[in-house]
Design a protein around this motif. Structure first.
Motif, PDB file in Angstrom:
ATOM      1  N   ILE A  17      13.501  -5.700  24.379  1.00 27.14           N
ATOM      2  CA  ILE A  17      12.846  -6.654  23.472  1.00 27.14           C
ATOM      3  C   ILE A  17      13.887  -7.507  22.749  1.00 27.14           C
ATOM      4  O   ILE A  17      13.737  -8.732  22.622  1.00 27.14           O
ATOM      5  CB  ILE A  17      11.964  -5.900  22.451  1.00 27.14           C
ATOM      6  N   LEU A  18      14.951  -6.874  22.281  1.00 25.09           N
ATOM      7  CA  LEU A  18      16.008  -7.617  21.579  1.00 25.09           C
ATOM      8  C   LEU A  18      16.641  -8.663  22.496  1.00 25.09           C
ATOM      9  O   LEU A  18      16.839  -9.820  22.099  1.00 25.09           O
ATOM     10  CB  LEU A  18      17.074  -6.637  21.075  1.00 25.09           C
ATOM     11  N   CYS A  19      16.953  -8.275  23.726  1.00 28.28           N
ATOM     12  CA  CYS A  19      17.558  -9.216  24.669  1.00 28.28           C
ATOM     13  C   CYS A  19      16.588 -10.343  25.023  1.00 28.28           C
ATOM     14  O   CYS A  19      17.001 -11.503  25.177  1.00 28.28           O
ATOM     15  CB  CYS A  19      17.995  -8.477  25.936  1.00 28.28           C
ATOM     16  N   PHE A  20      15.307 -10.024  25.138  1.00 28.42           N
ATOM     17  CA  PHE A  20      14.300 -11.039  25.443  1.00 28.42           C
ATOM     18  C   PHE A  20      14.247 -12.089  24.330  1.00 28.42           C
ATOM     19  O   PHE A  20      14.195 -13.296  24.603  1.00 28.42           O
ATOM     20  CB  PHE A  20      12.931 -10.376  25.601  1.00 28.42           C
ATOM     21  N   ILE A  21      14.285 -11.643  23.079  1.00 26.69           N
ATOM     22  CA  ILE A  21      14.222 -12.567  21.941  1.00 26.69           C
ATOM     23  C   ILE A  21      15.492 -13.420  21.861  1.00 26.69           C
ATOM     24  O   ILE A  21      15.427 -14.634  21.637  1.00 26.69           O
ATOM     25  CB  ILE A  21      14.004 -11.779  20.637  1.00 26.69           C
ATOM     26  N   ILE A  22      16.646 -12.792  22.058  1.00 25.21           N
ATOM     27  CA  ILE A  22      17.908 -13.533  21.986  1.00 25.21           C
ATOM     28  C   ILE A  22      17.987 -14.596  23.072  1.00 25.21           C
ATOM     29  O   ILE A  22      18.534 -15.690  22.865  1.00 25.21           O
ATOM     30  CB  ILE A  22      19.100 -12.561  22.104  1.00 25.21           C
ATOM     31  N   LEU A  24      15.591 -16.361  24.375  1.00 21.84           N
ATOM     32  CA  LEU A  24      14.645 -17.479  24.229  1.00 21.84           C
ATOM     33  C   LEU A  24      15.326 -18.789  23.817  1.00 21.84           C
ATOM     34  O   LEU A  24      15.113 -19.825  24.462  1.00 21.84           O
ATOM     35  CB  LEU A  24      13.543 -17.106  23.240  1.00 21.84           C
ATOM     36  N   PRO A  25      16.153 -18.808  22.735  1.00 19.60           N
ATOM     37  CA  PRO A  25      16.826 -20.071  22.413  1.00 19.60           C
ATOM     38  C   PRO A  25      17.807 -20.517  23.485  1.00 19.60           C
ATOM     39  O   PRO A  25      18.058 -21.714  23.634  1.00 19.60           O
ATOM     40  CB  PRO A  25      17.545 -19.755  21.091  1.00 19.60           C
ATOM     41  N   GLU A  51      14.269 -13.864  31.893  1.00 23.33           N
ATOM     42  CA  GLU A  51      13.202 -13.537  30.947  1.00 23.33           C
ATOM     43  C   GLU A  51      12.091 -12.738  31.646  1.00 23.33           C
ATOM     44  O   GLU A  51      11.529 -11.803  31.071  1.00 23.33           O
ATOM     45  CB  GLU A  51      12.624 -14.817  30.335  1.00 23.33           C
ATOM     46  N   ALA A  55      10.893  -9.067  30.693  1.00 26.42           N
ATOM     47  CA  ALA A  55       9.473  -8.812  30.436  1.00 26.42           C
ATOM     48  C   ALA A  55       8.965  -7.647  31.286  1.00 26.42           C
ATOM     49  O   ALA A  55       8.139  -6.844  30.821  1.00 26.42           O
ATOM     50  CB  ALA A  55       8.656 -10.073  30.717  1.00 26.42           C
ATOM     51  N   ILE A  58      10.148  -4.487  29.548  1.00 27.91           N
ATOM     52  CA  ILE A  58       9.344  -4.199  28.359  1.00 27.91           C
ATOM     53  C   ILE A  58       7.985  -3.631  28.765  1.00 27.91           C
ATOM     54  O   ILE A  58       7.501  -2.638  28.190  1.00 27.91           O
ATOM     55  CB  ILE A  58       9.170  -5.470  27.512  1.00 27.91           C
ATOM     56  N   VAL A 243      21.862 -11.510  28.525  1.00 20.91           N
ATOM     57  CA  VAL A 243      22.256 -12.137  27.262  1.00 20.91           C
ATOM     58  C   VAL A 243      23.730 -12.510  27.268  1.00 20.91           C
ATOM     59  O   VAL A 243      24.102 -13.614  26.861  1.00 20.91           O
ATOM     60  CB  VAL A 243      21.937 -11.197  26.086  1.00 20.91           C
TER      61      VAL A 243
END
Length: 300
Positions: A17-22, A24-25, A51, A55, A58, A243
């Motif tokens: 989840i952390l890597c997915f959020i990082i 995104l930008p 991504e 996903a 996750i 990431v």
């Protein structure tokens, strides 16, 4: 009461989840930075594939926690998630090879390549289909002993081609002909060389991490470790690779860093990296054409 057997599952899903959020930008930066369209499409597609891979991780770990399959003894319960994960992983490796080959093409004929649009979508789409077949062969027909050496050789090939690309670009700069196309070709080669310097560390680090990540499945198939240990090592390494590769590329490329500063205005002052100040927004294509028009007039 907290069950310790769930600890590794919570860690794995937390990392994913952390890597997915990082990431995104990073996707936004790759699609909005001024790059050649071919390069932008390949890099952006690679980020989207990563991504999808995150996903799938996750979803798989969330499903395992929900059904209580936190210490799986085989991959069978998670096979639908693994098919997506493996296809995405193989696809990102192929796209890494594609970006290196794309840079070779740009270096070989920079003057004409500048005006070429993305002219090989069939390669990318066909590769996605073939990568899906490779994933199917791994998890349905258990062809690990065939695919693991292929992936190892591919990652090593990417490393070798990335290093030789720098030397090839330098040689092309030295051998440019002295004609009316020299300035534009030299400008394009300079752009290729600066981008290659930025992408090379990212490609090398990514290939190295992927090579290391192939270690757990290899020794698992050899019977040295069990499947839960393989899973705990394998998936977080792939998540972190996504990431590390994209962040390394963005931090090494000044244009992408400027884009990142505009995407994350609240956090960019915390990034301690020396970059050039943000320039006013201008029409870069019009500015470049005007510059070369002045130079061509001066030569006449």
């Amino acid at each position: 009461m907290f069950d310790s057997t769930y600890m590794f599952a919570y860690i794995e899903v937390g990392i994913a989840i952390l890597c997915f959020i990082i990431l995104l930008p990073c996707v936004v930066v790759l699609f909005t930075t001024v790059l050649h369209i071919n390069c932008k499409v390949i890099l952006g597609t690679s980020a989207l594939a990563q991504e999808v891979m995150l996903a799938s991780q996750i979803s798989m770990f969330g499903y395992d926690i929900y059904v209580g399959n936190v210490m799986p003894v085989s991959e069978d319960p998670d096979k639908p998630f693994l098919l997506v994960h493996e296809a995405s992983y193989i696809y990102t490796t192929f796209l890494s090879l594609m970006i290196v080959l794309e840079r070779y093409v740009a270096t070989y004929n920079p003057a004409s390549y500048e005006t070429q649009t993305f002219n090989y979508p069939w390669v990318v789409t066909t590769a996605l289909f073939l990568c899906s077949l490779a994933s199917y062969s791994i998890h349905i027909y258990y062809m690990y002993t065939v695919m693991i050496p292929i992936m190892l050789l591919t990652e090593m090939l990417i490393c070798v081609l990335s290093i030789t690309l720098l030397f090839y670009c330098k040689r092309q700069l030295r051998n440019l002909p002295y004609d009316s196309r020299r300035l534009r070709a030299k400008y394009q080669l300079g752009e290729v060389y600066s981008f290659t310097q930025a992408v090379l560390p990212a490609i090398l680090i990514s290939s190295l991490l992927k090579l290391l990540a192939l270690g757990p499945p290899t020794i698992w198939r050899a019977g040295i470790i069990d499947f839960p240990t393989n899973q705990v090592l394998f998936f977080p390494m792939h998540a972190c690779t996504c990431v590390v590769m994209k962040c390394c590329l963005i931090f090494m490329h000044k244009g992408m860093m400027r884009t990142l500063r505009s995407v994350l205005p609240r956090f960019t002052h915390r990034i301690s990296i020396s970059i050039s100040p943000v320039q006013p927004v201008v029409d870069k294509e019009k500015e470049t054409d005007t510059y070369f028009g002045y130079m061509a007039t001066a030569w006449q």
